[in-house]
Design a protein around this motif. Structure first.
Motif, PDB file in Angstrom:
ATOM      1  N   ARG A 173      -1.348   8.507   7.640  1.00  0.00           N
ATOM      2  CA  ARG A 173      -1.481   9.908   7.183  1.00  0.00           C
ATOM      3  C   ARG A 173      -1.720   9.983   5.681  1.00  0.00           C
ATOM      4  NH1 ARG A 173       2.393  14.777   9.056  1.00  0.00           N
ATOM      5  NH2 ARG A 173       0.790  14.846  10.692  1.00  0.00           N
ATOM      6  N   GLU A 174      -0.998   9.189   4.902  1.00  0.00           N
ATOM      7  CA  GLU A 174      -1.161   9.227   3.444  1.00  0.00           C
ATOM      8  C   GLU A 174      -2.575   8.817   3.042  1.00  0.00           C
ATOM      9  OE1 GLU A 174       0.843  10.370   1.171  1.00  0.00           O
ATOM     10  OE2 GLU A 174       2.381  10.908   2.639  1.00  0.00           O
ATOM     11  N   LEU A 175      -3.113   7.767   3.697  1.00  0.00           N
ATOM     12  CA  LEU A 175      -4.481   7.331   3.377  1.00  0.00           C
ATOM     13  C   LEU A 175      -5.499   8.404   3.794  1.00  0.00           C
ATOM     14  CD1 LEU A 175      -4.298   3.547   4.387  1.00  0.00           C
ATOM     15  CD2 LEU A 175      -4.497   4.498   2.070  1.00  0.00           C
ATOM     16  N   ALA A 176      -5.263   9.028   4.941  1.00  0.00           N
ATOM     17  CA  ALA A 176      -6.181  10.080   5.391  1.00  0.00           C
ATOM     18  C   ALA A 176      -6.174  11.254   4.400  1.00  0.00           C
ATOM     19  CB  ALA A 176      -5.793  10.547   6.784  1.00  0.00           C
ATOM     20  N   ILE A 177      -5.001  11.646   3.957  1.00  0.00           N
ATOM     21  CA  ILE A 177      -4.914  12.751   2.993  1.00  0.00           C
ATOM     22  C   ILE A 177      -5.585  12.375   1.682  1.00  0.00           C
ATOM     23  CG2 ILE A 177      -3.279  14.107   1.623  1.00  0.00           C
ATOM     24  CD1 ILE A 177      -1.363  14.025   3.999  1.00  0.00           C
ATOM     25  N   ALA A 178      -5.414  11.104   1.263  1.00  0.00           N
ATOM     26  CA  ALA A 178      -6.027  10.659   0.009  1.00  0.00           C
ATOM     27  C   ALA A 178      -7.555  10.717   0.083  1.00  0.00           C
ATOM     28  CB  ALA A 178      -5.562   9.244  -0.316  1.00  0.00           C
ATOM     29  N   MET A 179      -8.112  10.585   1.293  1.00  0.00           N
ATOM     30  CA  MET A 179      -9.572  10.669   1.458  1.00  0.00           C
ATOM     31  C   MET A 179     -10.029  12.081   1.817  1.00  0.00           C
ATOM     32  SD  MET A 179     -10.513   7.031   3.345  1.00  0.00           S
ATOM     33  CE  MET A 179      -9.285   7.198   4.648  1.00  0.00           C
ATOM     34  N   GLY A 180      -9.131  13.037   1.766  1.00  0.00           N
ATOM     35  CA  GLY A 180      -9.484  14.420   2.047  1.00  0.00           C
ATOM     36  C   GLY A 180      -9.435  14.783   3.509  1.00  0.00           C
ATOM     37  N   GLY A 181      -8.732  13.995   4.312  1.00  0.00           N
ATOM     38  CA  GLY A 181      -8.659  14.270   5.743  1.00  0.00           C
ATOM     39  C   GLY A 181      -7.245  14.563   6.184  1.00  0.00           C
ATOM     40  N   THR A 182      -7.025  14.492   7.501  1.00  0.00           N
ATOM     41  CA  THR A 182      -5.717  14.739   8.091  1.00  0.00           C
ATOM     42  C   THR A 182      -5.464  13.743   9.207  1.00  0.00           C
ATOM     43  OG1 THR A 182      -6.624  16.333   9.669  1.00  0.00           O
ATOM     44  CG2 THR A 182      -5.795  17.221   7.585  1.00  0.00           C
TER      45      THR A 182
ATOM     46  N   GLU B  31       0.835  -1.210   0.000  1.00  0.00           N
ATOM     47  CA  GLU B  31       0.000   0.000   0.000  1.00  0.00           C
ATOM     48  C   GLU B  31       0.864   1.253   0.000  1.00  0.00           C
ATOM     49  OE1 GLU B  31      -3.698   1.789  -0.248  1.00  0.00           O
ATOM     50  OE2 GLU B  31      -3.217  -0.345  -0.240  1.00  0.00           O
ATOM     51  N   PHE B  32       1.912   1.255   0.790  1.00  0.00           N
ATOM     52  CA  PHE B  32       2.786   2.431   0.830  1.00  0.00           C
ATOM     53  C   PHE B  32       3.490   2.632  -0.507  1.00  0.00           C
ATOM     54  CE2 PHE B  32       6.859   4.501   1.691  1.00  0.00           C
ATOM     55  CZ  PHE B  32       6.429   5.640   2.336  1.00  0.00           C
ATOM     56  N   SER B  33       3.892   1.530  -1.132  1.00  0.00           N
ATOM     57  CA  SER B  33       4.540   1.637  -2.444  1.00  0.00           C
ATOM     58  C   SER B  33       3.594   2.231  -3.473  1.00  0.00           C
ATOM     59  CB  SER B  33       5.020   0.254  -2.887  1.00  0.00           C
ATOM     60  OG  SER B  33       5.582   0.329  -4.181  1.00  0.00           O
ATOM     61  N   ARG B  34       2.324   1.810  -3.447  1.00  0.00           N
ATOM     62  CA  ARG B  34       1.352   2.362  -4.397  1.00  0.00           C
ATOM     63  C   ARG B  34       1.097   3.849  -4.137  1.00  0.00           C
ATOM     64  NH1 ARG B  34      -1.129  -2.900  -3.861  1.00  0.00           N
ATOM     65  NH2 ARG B  34      -2.386  -2.142  -2.099  1.00  0.00           N
ATOM     66  N   LEU B  35       0.994   4.211  -2.852  1.00  0.00           N
ATOM     67  CA  LEU B  35       0.779   5.631  -2.549  1.00  0.00           C
ATOM     68  C   LEU B  35       1.996   6.477  -2.933  1.00  0.00           C
ATOM     69  CD1 LEU B  35      -0.988   5.430   0.939  1.00  0.00           C
ATOM     70  CD2 LEU B  35      -1.987   6.209  -1.213  1.00  0.00           C
ATOM     71  N   GLU B  36       3.171   5.938  -2.700  1.00  0.00           N
ATOM     72  CA  GLU B  36       4.391   6.675  -3.025  1.00  0.00           C
ATOM     73  C   GLU B  36       4.520   6.891  -4.522  1.00  0.00           C
ATOM     74  OE1 GLU B  36       8.176   4.826  -2.030  1.00  0.00           O
ATOM     75  OE2 GLU B  36       8.656   6.600  -0.812  1.00  0.00           O
ATOM     76  N   GLN B  37       4.047   5.943  -5.311  1.00  0.00           N
ATOM     77  CA  GLN B  37       4.097   6.069  -6.765  1.00  0.00           C
ATOM     78  C   GLN B  37       2.808   6.635  -7.344  1.00  0.00           C
ATOM     79  OE1 GLN B  37       5.251   2.288  -8.452  1.00  0.00           O
ATOM     80  NE2 GLN B  37       6.843   1.961  -6.887  1.00  0.00           N
ATOM     81  N   ASP B  38       1.903   7.061  -6.474  1.00  0.00           N
ATOM     82  CA  ASP B  38       0.631   7.661  -6.880  1.00  0.00           C
ATOM     83  C   ASP B  38      -0.187   6.707  -7.763  1.00  0.00           C
ATOM     84  OD1 ASP B  38      -1.260   9.614  -6.835  1.00  0.00           O
ATOM     85  OD2 ASP B  38      -0.441  10.756  -8.511  1.00  0.00           O
ATOM     86  N   ARG B  39      -0.162   5.421  -7.391  1.00  0.00           N
ATOM     87  CA  ARG B  39      -0.918   4.418  -8.158  1.00  0.00           C
ATOM     88  C   ARG B  39      -2.090   3.868  -7.349  1.00  0.00           C
ATOM     89  NH1 ARG B  39       1.216  -0.007  -9.029  1.00  0.00           N
ATOM     90  NH2 ARG B  39       3.072   0.064  -7.711  1.00  0.00           N
TER      91      ARG B  39
END
Length: 637
Positions: free
Chosen positions: A607-616, A470-478
């Motif tokens: 944090r990355e998942l929260a930001i992706a859903m529009g949160g913090t 999951e972190f790899s996908r978020l880091e690569q914006d996939r």
């Protein structure tokens, strides 16, 4: 890092030293340009004076010799002045004179009382040993001293010399100017194009042509000084050189014995023959007058013609006319006593000796600094901006390099942590599996416990792999989220129930506070589940030795959405690291001495998942101890 910082220091020196040299050379060049500019202004001021004097001199030299015949009409000045003389409106002219070899001295005075002053000036100018107050020597001797370098202060006729400058040492400036003379500067071009320069040169050439005449007259004057005095007119004519064989074809008879018929015949012959006029030559008297004379040749006869100027009025007229017209009256001052013992302080000072026949005039021009050029004003600003840019750039490079090195170190630690985290559950699964396969577990209760352990370690391994992927996908914006709108209670409850058995085996109690009536938000179910798993797993690891083994999971409404709070009662995190714990691969403490397991990507993924859903996602330290993670979601309404 130490070697990298030494590299940056060397790099800074490599940039800073050349930049400093460039700024220094630019400053010196601007100082030299400023000095050139002030010198050019001074020379233009003096050139304007020379041009004005040249125009005046050209008019007087162009005056026909016959104009002076008006002076023969009467010993006293005619009233009014003849038209050709009356047109001269310069306030410094005292009058005109005619010295004849065959008659008395004739004077045309501008003012009625000026005749006596003119006679005194003629007597002082043509009397041996007459020297001006300012100590100026003859033009020939002055020129020789200048060529030989004997006179270090007084310039040659028609020359300007700088006496004082600020900003650059005189010797350094002289060396830099000598280097700059290899190629003509714009100031030299302007100087060469100036009309006054050519007029001044023309006057000097005329004066040089009269050098032999001046030396002959000087020798005659020395001889006259030893002779007994005679009548006033005879003395003036003798001092003027009428007894010299160079000015007459044959020795003249004394005027007292002259035949009136012979005089009339001479006058007729002079008028019938063509006239040749020599250039004007000048002499400054100690009484403050300037006498300009010329020789007018009519055949074998010669007359001395000329005019007398008031030196003080000439100086006042020149200063007011030139400084007033150029707008320099407030920034410049003229002094015609340049050798005064205590001159006023000035930033730029120039000494100028006028060309012949006004070589008895020496002027000192004091200039205050002129408005600076835009380039000179911008040099300090540009230097400061350059220095600031270099410092900021080096600081940014150092900072970025440290971040990159630290990030690389964290990734290395992450690889080691992942390897350890993978090996631990795999070891447990393999060990319990082999024991069950080989029939080493005697009781049913033990077999059930081993099966549960294998299941828990498999789930733990699965969560670890999911986090890494999951972190790899978020880091690569996939990472693509399947966002829905609704409340978070059911999803958080389902994720917590999956963790309850694992938490109980670790000795922890999960306390849920999940009200059903919550604002609707945008969320992804899998992302919420992974956030809950990571937050609970993080609490289990860091609060393992806490006295109060309790994990609270709470959902609460807020003005613009909802909040998910997960709190433990462990040691918590230092206040200065509450934000850093969300950085990828960051873990509290040193890697080699750290007792807590983990990879350092759990909270970063939250944090990355929260930001992706529009949160913090943020961390706080409750007053009662422990650590509380707050994940905020924006309202969908």
């Amino acid at each position: 890092m130490a070697r990298l910082r030494w590299t940056l220091v060397l790099f800074a020196l490599g940039i800073g030293l050349p930049a400093l040299l460039i700024v220094q050379r630019a400053t010196e060049a601007l100082e030299l340009e400023k000095a050139h500019r002030h010198e050019t202004v001074a020379e233009r001021v003096f050139d304007e004076m020379e041009r004005t004097l040249s125009d005046f001199l050209l008019r007087e030299e162009s005056r026909p010799a016959s104009d002076y015949d008006h002076a023969r009409e009467s010993v006293a000045a005619p009233e009014p002045l003849p038209e050709s003389f009356a047109r001269a409106d310069e306030p410094f002219i005292l009058g005109w004179f005619l010295l004849s070899a065959t008659g008395p001295t004739h004077i045309l005075a501008v003012e009625p009382h000026g005749r006596t002053q003119i006679e005194g000036a003629l007597r002082a100018a043509l009397t041996p040993g007459a020297v001006a107050d300012d100590g100026v020597r003859s033009a020939d001797r002055e020129r020789e001293d200048w060529m030989l370098g004997a006179d270090a202060r007084t310039p040659a006729p028609g020359r300007t010399r700088s006496l004082l400058r600020t900003g650059l040492d005189e010797e350094d400036l002289g060396q830099k100017r000598a280097q700059a003379l290899a190629e003509p500067s714009p100031y030299e071009v302007l100087r060469n194009l100036n009309r006054a320069g050519s007029l001044r040169s023309e006057r000097q050439n005329k004066a040089l042509a009269k050098g032999s005449e001046k030396r002959t007259r000087a020798a005659h004057v020395a001889e006259l000084e030893r002779a007994p005095a005679s009548a006033k007119d005879d003395a003036l004519r003798a001092a003027a050189g009428f007894d010299d064989g160079a000015y007459a074809a044959s020795p003249r008879e004394p005027r007292i014995d002259a035949d009136p018929a012979s005089e009339a015949r001479d006058e007729h012959e002079k008028k019938s023959e063509s006239t040749t006029v020599d250039p004007l030559v000048g002499r400054t008297t100690s009484g403050g007058a300037i006498v300009l004379t010329r020789s007018a040749w009519r055949g074998t006869h010669v007359d001395r013609q000329g005019l007398v100027l008031d030196r003080a009025r000439l100086i006042e007229w020149l200063g007011g006319r030139i400084l007033g017209e150029t707008g320099l009256a407030e920034r410049a001052s003229l002094d015609f006593t340049p050798h005064s013992s205590q001159p006023e302080k000035a930033d730029y000072r120039y000494l100028h000796r006028f060309a012949e026949p006004f070589d008895g005039l020496i002027a000192r021009l004091d200039l205050q600094p002129l408005p600076a050029l835009a380039a000179s004003r911008s040099i300090p600003t540009l230097a400061i901006l350059l220095a600031v840019s270099v410092v900021i750039g080096l600081f940014a490079v150092d900072r970025m390099t440290r971040v990159v090195v630290e990030y690389a170190q964290r990734r290395s630690d992450f690889v080691a942590a992942v390897s350890h985290e993978l090996r631990t559950p795999l070891t447990a699964i393999r060990m319990y599996g082999e024991m069950l396969r080989d029939g080493l577990v005697a009781t049913e209760g033990k077999r059930a416990e081993y099966y549960a352990t294998i299941t828990d370690e498999s789930e733990r391994l699965s969560r670890l792999i999911d986090n890494v992927l999951e972190f790899s996908r978020l880091e690569q914006d996939r990472r693509e989220l399947d966002l829905v709108v609704g409340g978070l209670s059911e999803t958080v409850r389902a994720a917590s129930e999956k963790l309850s058995a694992h938490a109980e085996r670790e000795g922890f109690e999960l306390v849920l506070d999940l009200p059903a009536a919550l604002p609707r938000v945008h969320y992804d179910r899998d992302a919420i589940t992974q956030i809950v798993f990571n937050l609970v797993d993080n609490a289990l690891k860091y609060a393992r030795d806490a006295e109060r083994k309790r994990i609270e999971i709470q959902l609460s409404p807020r003005a613009d959405g909802a909040e998910l709070r997960v709190r433990d009662f462990g040691p918590g995190a230092p206040a200065d690291q509450l934000n850093r714990i969300f950085e990828p691969f960051y873990r509290i403490g040193e890697e080699l001495t750290r007792a807590t397991e983990g990879t350092g990507i759990g909270l970063a993924l939250v944090r990355e998942l929260a930001i992706a859903m529009g949160g913090t996602a943020n961390a706080i330290r409750p007053n009662s101890g422990g650590l509380e993670i707050v994940v905020s979601f924006a309202s969908a309404d």
